[in-house]
Design a protein around this motif. Structure first.
Motif, PDB file in Angstrom:
ATOM      1  N   SER A  54       0.806  -1.219   0.000  1.00 38.36           N
ATOM      2  CA  SER A  54       0.000   0.000   0.000  1.00 38.36           C
ATOM      3  C   SER A  54       0.842   1.274   0.000  1.00 38.36           C
ATOM      4  CB  SER A  54      -0.915   0.008   1.230  1.00 38.36           C
ATOM      5  OG  SER A  54      -0.135   0.015   2.425  1.00 38.36           O
ATOM      6  N   ALA A  55       2.150   1.162  -0.214  1.00 39.56           N
ATOM      7  CA  ALA A  55       3.017   2.345  -0.170  1.00 39.56           C
ATOM      8  C   ALA A  55       2.602   3.355  -1.229  1.00 39.56           C
ATOM      9  CB  ALA A  55       4.473   1.937  -0.367  1.00 39.56           C
ATOM     10  N   SER A  56       2.486   4.601  -0.841  1.00 40.00           N
ATOM     11  CA  SER A  56       2.087   5.663  -1.761  1.00 40.00           C
ATOM     12  C   SER A  56       3.219   6.009  -2.710  1.00 40.00           C
ATOM     13  CB  SER A  56       1.689   6.911  -0.972  1.00 40.00           C
ATOM     14  OG  SER A  56       2.838   7.487  -0.348  1.00 40.00           O
ATOM     15  N   GLY A  57       2.902   6.788  -3.738  1.00 44.86           N
ATOM     16  CA  GLY A  57       3.915   7.220  -4.683  1.00 44.86           C
ATOM     17  C   GLY A  57       4.994   8.050  -4.029  1.00 44.86           C
ATOM     18  N   GLU A  58       4.627   8.922  -3.083  1.00 42.08           N
ATOM     19  CA  GLU A  58       5.624   9.745  -2.399  1.00 42.08           C
ATOM     20  C   GLU A  58       6.517   8.896  -1.504  1.00 42.08           C
ATOM     21  OE1 GLU A  58       3.647  12.955  -0.443  1.00 42.08           O
ATOM     22  OE2 GLU A  58       3.050  13.924  -2.317  1.00 42.08           O
ATOM     23  N   GLU A  59       5.943   7.880  -0.837  1.00 40.61           N
ATOM     24  CA  GLU A  59       6.765   6.972  -0.035  1.00 40.61           C
ATOM     25  C   GLU A  59       7.780   6.254  -0.909  1.00 40.61           C
ATOM     26  OE1 GLU A  59       4.798   4.544   3.237  1.00 40.61           O
ATOM     27  OE2 GLU A  59       3.061   5.234   2.084  1.00 40.61           O
ATOM     28  N   ARG A  60       7.326   5.798  -2.064  1.00 42.64           N
ATOM     29  CA  ARG A  60       8.219   5.072  -2.956  1.00 42.64           C
ATOM     30  C   ARG A  60       9.386   5.958  -3.407  1.00 42.64           C
ATOM     31  NH1 ARG A  60       4.114   1.359  -6.700  1.00 42.64           N
ATOM     32  NH2 ARG A  60       2.611   0.935  -5.025  1.00 42.64           N
ATOM     33  N   LEU A  61       9.081   7.198  -3.733  1.00 43.29           N
ATOM     34  CA  LEU A  61      10.137   8.111  -4.155  1.00 43.29           C
ATOM     35  C   LEU A  61      11.139   8.362  -3.031  1.00 43.29           C
ATOM     36  CD1 LEU A  61       8.065  10.668  -6.238  1.00 43.29           C
ATOM     37  CD2 LEU A  61       9.925   9.238  -7.105  1.00 43.29           C
ATOM     38  N   LEU A  62      10.656   8.527  -1.806  1.00 43.87           N
ATOM     39  CA  LEU A  62      11.564   8.788  -0.696  1.00 43.87           C
ATOM     40  C   LEU A  62      12.429   7.565  -0.398  1.00 43.87           C
ATOM     41  CD1 LEU A  62      12.424  10.969   1.235  1.00 43.87           C
ATOM     42  CD2 LEU A  62      10.607  10.263   2.800  1.00 43.87           C
ATOM     43  N   LEU A  63      11.856   6.365  -0.489  1.00 42.22           N
ATOM     44  CA  LEU A  63      12.643   5.150  -0.258  1.00 42.22           C
ATOM     45  C   LEU A  63      13.651   4.900  -1.371  1.00 42.22           C
ATOM     46  CD1 LEU A  63       9.816   2.766   1.037  1.00 42.22           C
ATOM     47  CD2 LEU A  63      11.601   3.881   2.402  1.00 42.22           C
ATOM     48  N   ALA A  64      13.397   5.476  -2.553  1.00 42.20           N
ATOM     49  CA  ALA A  64      14.341   5.349  -3.670  1.00 42.20           C
ATOM     50  C   ALA A  64      15.226   6.583  -3.814  1.00 42.20           C
ATOM     51  CB  ALA A  64      13.568   5.115  -4.975  1.00 42.20           C
ATOM     52  N   ASP A  65      15.077   7.548  -2.924  1.00 38.74           N
ATOM     53  CA  ASP A  65      15.789   8.816  -3.027  1.00 38.74           C
ATOM     54  C   ASP A  65      17.302   8.603  -3.084  1.00 38.74           C
ATOM     55  OD1 ASP A  65      15.997  11.649  -3.036  1.00 38.74           O
ATOM     56  OD2 ASP A  65      16.367  11.646  -0.868  1.00 38.74           O
ATOM     57  N   ALA A  66      17.922   9.201  -4.083  1.00 35.71           N
ATOM     58  CA  ALA A  66      19.372   9.065  -4.269  1.00 35.71           C
ATOM     59  C   ALA A  66      20.100   9.825  -3.162  1.00 35.71           C
ATOM     60  CB  ALA A  66      19.769   9.595  -5.642  1.00 35.71           C
ATOM     61  N   GLN A  67      20.638   9.097  -2.207  1.00 36.97           N
ATOM     62  CA  GLN A  67      21.317   9.703  -1.070  1.00 36.97           C
ATOM     63  C   GLN A  67      22.763  10.046  -1.400  1.00 36.97           C
ATOM     64  OE1 GLN A  67      19.220   9.995   2.115  1.00 36.97           O
ATOM     65  NE2 GLN A  67      18.156   9.926   0.147  1.00 36.97           N
ATOM     66  N   THR A  68      23.262  11.070  -0.761  1.00 32.52           N
ATOM     67  CA  THR A  68      24.684  11.391  -0.794  1.00 32.52           C
ATOM     68  C   THR A  68      25.235  11.206   0.610  1.00 32.52           C
ATOM     69  OG1 THR A  68      24.503  12.951  -2.639  1.00 32.52           O
ATOM     70  CG2 THR A  68      26.394  13.190  -1.175  1.00 32.52           C
ATOM     71  N   SER A  69      26.274  10.393   0.736  1.00 26.52           N
ATOM     72  CA  SER A  69      26.904  10.125   2.031  1.00 26.52           C
ATOM     73  C   SER A  69      25.873   9.699   3.065  1.00 26.52           C
ATOM     74  CB  SER A  69      27.676  11.355   2.528  1.00 26.52           C
ATOM     75  OG  SER A  69      28.490  11.045   3.637  1.00 26.52           O
ATOM     76  N   GLY A  70      25.072   8.686   2.707  1.00 28.46           N
ATOM     77  CA  GLY A  70      24.058   8.170   3.611  1.00 28.46           C
ATOM     78  C   GLY A  70      24.639   7.261   4.674  1.00 28.46           C
ATOM     79  N   GLY A  71      23.753   6.669   5.449  1.00 29.12           N
ATOM     80  CA  GLY A  71      24.180   5.809   6.540  1.00 29.12           C
ATOM     81  C   GLY A  71      24.447   4.385   6.096  1.00 29.12           C
ATOM     82  N   LEU A  72      24.742   3.528   7.064  1.00 25.60           N
ATOM     83  CA  LEU A  72      24.947   2.105   6.807  1.00 25.60           C
ATOM     84  C   LEU A  72      23.610   1.380   6.896  1.00 25.60           C
ATOM     85  CD1 LEU A  72      28.187   1.338   8.856  1.00 25.60           C
ATOM     86  CD2 LEU A  72      27.982   2.037   6.454  1.00 25.60           C
ATOM     87  N   LEU A  73      23.408   0.437   6.005  1.00 22.88           N
ATOM     88  CA  LEU A  73      22.275  -0.476   6.034  1.00 22.88           C
ATOM     89  C   LEU A  73      22.832  -1.834   6.439  1.00 22.88           C
ATOM     90  CD1 LEU A  73      19.245  -0.985   5.422  1.00 22.88           C
ATOM     91  CD2 LEU A  73      19.937  -1.544   3.076  1.00 22.88           C
ATOM     92  N   LEU A  74      22.433  -2.317   7.609  1.00 21.05           N
ATOM     93  CA  LEU A  74      23.066  -3.489   8.216  1.00 21.05           C
ATOM     94  C   LEU A  74      22.066  -4.613   8.435  1.00 21.05           C
ATOM     95  CD1 LEU A  74      24.993  -1.484  10.953  1.00 21.05           C
ATOM     96  CD2 LEU A  74      26.028  -2.494   8.899  1.00 21.05           C
TER      97      LEU A  74
END
Length: 347
Positions: free
Chosen positions: A296-316
């Motif tokens: 049920s993720a909205s279009g805006e949620e999808r964009l934020l989860l796919a947002d091209a990060q610069t110097s983001g955190g670790l995904l562990l």
């Protein structure tokens, strides 16, 4: 405003067609390019050291070669166009981003060299000196030497570093070590991509985003290794879901992301709603959509989860106290990625 700026000097972000890690070659195109250089086309002749992680590893953050039973060398390079207008901050962010590739492997950076492309006719070298100073200061704060580098005359400004680090061969973080049953942890909030896009378009400065991008992933990496976590990556230009997909693909698992648990920078959701979304983010979403059950993720949620990060955190793939658990690793299902959408309030 930086003291070197004058009214007739162009903003750094206006000299580049994009900004930060959003300028990466689209992930689908990059997959095709890298596959043409895979191991099936041969290997080094009589190599001096064993390659532990390379092109065939599924897209890890750096190359790793073994020295002996206790030590391995981590090598990486990362550079990009300006993500902010302040040259010193750009240098800090670019250095933190380059060092992050070593931290994403569980290693310790030991030395770096600068990579600089500079439009000499558009910007004075005094501005370049500020960029290099920012990079040096962040590297030195990480205990990493900065020794020289390479520069070229370039119509677009670009800056980054090539970094060498060390890691214990048995204590690395890598993509293919994720196992079902492990929680998924994220160590920095999302939103730098959309906020940087807003900054580029409007000039609005987002201090929290700047400091988040300039922050090292050192402490999180050390803590993860000490807790026995062995799978992870950093979240940069391919977005949270793109990097989660790389884990799922390499480890042959399904990664579940609970969007309601994902932390975001102040103003990030508003920036998405206002349309400050880079082309890199939209390409990320196009790439991972066939592999993702968005529920049920909205279009805006999808964009934020796919947002091209610069110097983001670790995904562990593992729990790290002090940082939010945003999902879990499951046995491979129908989709490599599953998103649990944010719950909507009832009327």
């Amino acid at each position: 405003m930086d003291e070197l700026r004058s009214d007739d000097m162009p903003r750094l972000t206006q000299l580049a067609h994009g900004g930060g890690c959003a300028c990466k070659i689209p992930p689908g195109e990059l997959d095709s390019l890298v596959s043409s250089l895979s191991g099936r086309h041969g290997a080094a002749v009589d190599p001096a050291l064993e390659l532990m992680v390379g092109l065939d590893g599924g897209g890890d953050d750096a190359a790793v070669v073994r020295l002996d039973g206790e030590r391995a060398i981590v090598t990486t390079a990362d550079f990009f166009t300006p993500v902010v207008d302040d040259p010193y901050d750009w240098g800090r962010i670019a250095a933190a981003n380059a060092l992050s590739d070593v931290y994403a492997m569980g290693g310790t950076p030991v030395t770096a060299v600068n990579l600089l492309g500079w439009p000499r006719d558009a910007l004075p070298l005094d501005v370049a000196a500020r960029v290099l100073s920012g990079g040096r200061d962040v590297a030195h704060s990480a205990g990493c030497h900065v020794a020289g580098g390479h520069s070229v005359d370039d119509p677009e400004p670009k800056y980054g570093m090539s970094v060498v680090g060390v890691v214990h061969p048995d204590r690395m973080l890598r993509l293919d070590a994720a196992a079902p049953g492990l929680p998924l942890t994220l160590t920095k909030p999302l939103g730098t991509g959309v906020l940087n896009a807003c900054h580029k378009a409007t000039g609005t400065v987002f201090p929290e985003a700047v400091e988040t991008m300039a922050a090292l992933n050192r402490d999180a990496s050390r803590a993860a290794v000490e807790r026995g976590i062995r799978s992870g990556t950093d979240v940069t230009g391919f977005g949270l879901l793109g990097h989660a997909y790389k884990i799922a693909r390499a480890a042959e698992v399904t990664v579940v992301v609970d969007s309601s648990a994902v932390p975001c920078l102040a103003g990030a959701r508003e920036a998405v709603a206002d349309g400050f979304v880079s082309g890199g983010t939209r390409r990320n979403l196009d790439w991972i959509t066939p592999f993702t059950d968005f529920g049920s993720a909205s279009g805006e949620e999808r964009l934020l989860l796919a947002d091209a990060q610069t110097s983001g955190g670790l995904l562990l793939a593992g729990e790290l106290p002090g940082h939010p658990v945003i999902g879990e690793v499951r046995p491979r299902g129908r989709h490599p990625l599953v998103v649990r959408g944010r719950r909507r309030a009832r009327n």
